[in-house]
Write a protein that holds these residues in place. Structure first.
Motif, PDB file in Angstrom:
ATOM      1  N   LEU A 107       0.533  -1.495  -0.080  1.00 12.63           N
ATOM      2  CA  LEU A 107       0.078   0.231  -0.104  1.00 12.63           C
ATOM      3  C   LEU A 107       1.190   0.938   0.481  1.00 12.63           C
ATOM      4  CD1 LEU A 107      -3.228  -0.683   2.076  1.00 12.63           C
ATOM      5  CD2 LEU A 107      -2.906  -0.963  -0.302  1.00 12.63           C
ATOM      6  N   PRO A 108       1.710   1.498   1.135  1.00 12.12           N
ATOM      7  CA  PRO A 108       2.470   2.598   0.691  1.00 12.12           C
ATOM      8  C   PRO A 108       3.697   2.440  -0.131  1.00 12.12           C
ATOM      9  CG  PRO A 108       3.878   1.305   2.333  1.00 12.12           C
ATOM     10  CD  PRO A 108       2.056   0.547   1.995  1.00 12.12           C
ATOM     11  N   LEU A 167       0.986   3.628  -2.824  1.00 17.52           N
ATOM     12  CA  LEU A 167       0.497   5.569  -2.895  1.00 17.52           C
ATOM     13  C   LEU A 167       2.319   6.679  -3.276  1.00 17.52           C
ATOM     14  CD1 LEU A 167      -1.468   5.681   0.814  1.00 17.52           C
ATOM     15  CD2 LEU A 167      -2.624   5.659  -1.711  1.00 17.52           C
ATOM     16  N   VAL A 168       3.220   5.975  -3.146  1.00 16.49           N
ATOM     17  CA  VAL A 168       4.339   6.391  -4.159  1.00 16.49           C
ATOM     18  C   VAL A 168       4.065   6.531  -5.822  1.00 16.49           C
ATOM     19  CG1 VAL A 168       6.172   6.549  -4.566  1.00 16.49           C
ATOM     20  CG2 VAL A 168       6.093   6.197  -1.924  1.00 16.49           C
ATOM     21  N   TRP A 176       1.295   8.960  -6.230  1.00 14.05           N
ATOM     22  CA  TRP A 176       1.193  10.135  -6.567  1.00 14.05           C
ATOM     23  C   TRP A 176       2.786  10.670  -7.547  1.00 14.05           C
ATOM     24  CZ3 TRP A 176       6.883  11.625  -5.125  1.00 14.05           C
ATOM     25  CH2 TRP A 176       7.250  13.026  -5.885  1.00 14.05           C
TER      26      TRP A 176
END
Length: 337
Positions: free
Chosen positions: A230-231, A234-235, A238
């Motif tokens: 997930l993180p 997210l990167v 972005w």
């Protein structure tokens, strides 16, 4: 997304493990049928539906926030697996920083694998995407030889050559040729092979870190792979500017797109149960063969469902490649000489 040793990403972000099936025969019956027949059918239907729904969500709508869709699927998987744990349906390995640190490099490759698979499937037809996935076997066999010193018989190399020939002929006769899609798929093959090869060593190192001092179980792998993804996703969201464009996606108001996106996420979770059920009721060889054979109707359904332009030569190349995949499973199971 499978064979017993190396699962395909077409099965979604949930899978990608090295489950150890039970080889003993299972005499149980479900709905009057042998359990391995019912579990095998459930596995095939879930796997095929997952591929087709993902393709529909990625290509049949004007939805361009591809990474956001992948993030949603991973998030749904995390929630459902954790819910299953709370309900006592599965048992997850407790949070352990040593395991997380050891697992993180695997997860980086996993994210590369599922991310590139989405872009490949978005830009390619289901039949050619399925055939090109066979090239993953070439990378895996090469890695087995160079990193693990494992050798295979001539039948394996002959089927690999047949797969490569089929892929080249399929590309040459592809009426919907998309160079971007082919490049994404080749990169995906590399990530998938790297995931399979690297995972083997990591699984052995994790034995001493788990509560039961055994290999990490499938649902714990599912949970941590998707949670840690997930993180990282997210990167990527972005970086692609999807935080701004996602809010403007018209398909977020389209009930058909939402149905496809949600259904594919739920199916990804169901595949894990179906896979374990089938693995527990049949042999490794049968499981592998069914996974390879299942690619044939998936490819044909994808050809019809998405109105992919084709020629007799292209269809023959696709069928030869899929047939080579089935032969490869048997050849790989045979002892090398």
């Amino acid at each position: 997304m499978a064979v017993a040793d190396d699962k395909d990403i077409e099965e979604g972000p949930l899978l990608g493990n090295e489950a150890k099936p039970v080889a003993a025969a299972d005499s149980r019956r479900v709905l009057g049928l042998p359990v391995h027949v019912v579990s095998g059918a459930a596995y095939c239907v879930a796997s095929a539906s997952m591929v087709l729904l993902n393709k529909a969500a990625l290509s049949s709508f004007d939805f361009n926030s591809t990474t956001s869709l992948l993030f949603f699927q991973c998030l749904v998987c995390v929630i459902l697996v954790k819910l299953a744990d709370l309900l006592g349906l599965v048992t997850l390995e407790p949070w352990n920083m040593k395991i997380i640190q050891t697992w993180f490099p695997v997860n980086l490759i996993f994210v590369g694998m599922i991310w590139t698979s989405f872009f490949a499937l978005k830009n390619l037809g289901v039949p050619m995407s399925t055939v090109l996935k066979n090239l993953t076997n070439l990378f895996v066999i090469g890695g087995d030889y160079f990193f693990y010193g494992k050798s295979y018989g001539s039948a394996v190399w002959l089927t690999l050559a047949l797969m490569m020939t089929s892929a080249v002929c399929g590309a040459a006769t592809d009426l919907a040729f998309n160079l971007t899609g082919y490049l994404w798929q080749l990169v995906n093959c590399f990530f998938t092979a790297a995931y399979s090869l690297y995972l083997r060593g990591v699984m052995d190192r994790l034995v001493g870190m788990t509560v039961n001092k055994t290999r990490l179980d499938e649902f714990s792998m599912v949970y941590y792979n998707n949670l840690l993804s997930l993180p990282l996703l997210l990167v990527l969201i972005w970086q692609a500017g999807e935080f701004e464009t996602l809010q403007q996606e018209p398909d977020l108001q389209n009930p058909y797109f939402l149905t496809a996106a949600i259904a594919s996420s739920l199916l990804a979770f169901c595949i894990s149960f179906a896979s374990l059920w089938f693995l527990s009721s049949t042999t490794a060889t049968t499981y592998s063969l069914v996974g390879s054979l299942n690619k044939i109707p998936v490819a044909l359904l994808g050809l019809v469902a998405f109105d992919v332009p084709w020629s007799p030569q292209n269809l023959l190349s696709i069928l030869v490649g899929l047939g080579a995949g089935v032969i490869f499973v048997r050849a790989k199971q045979a002892p090398s000489k």
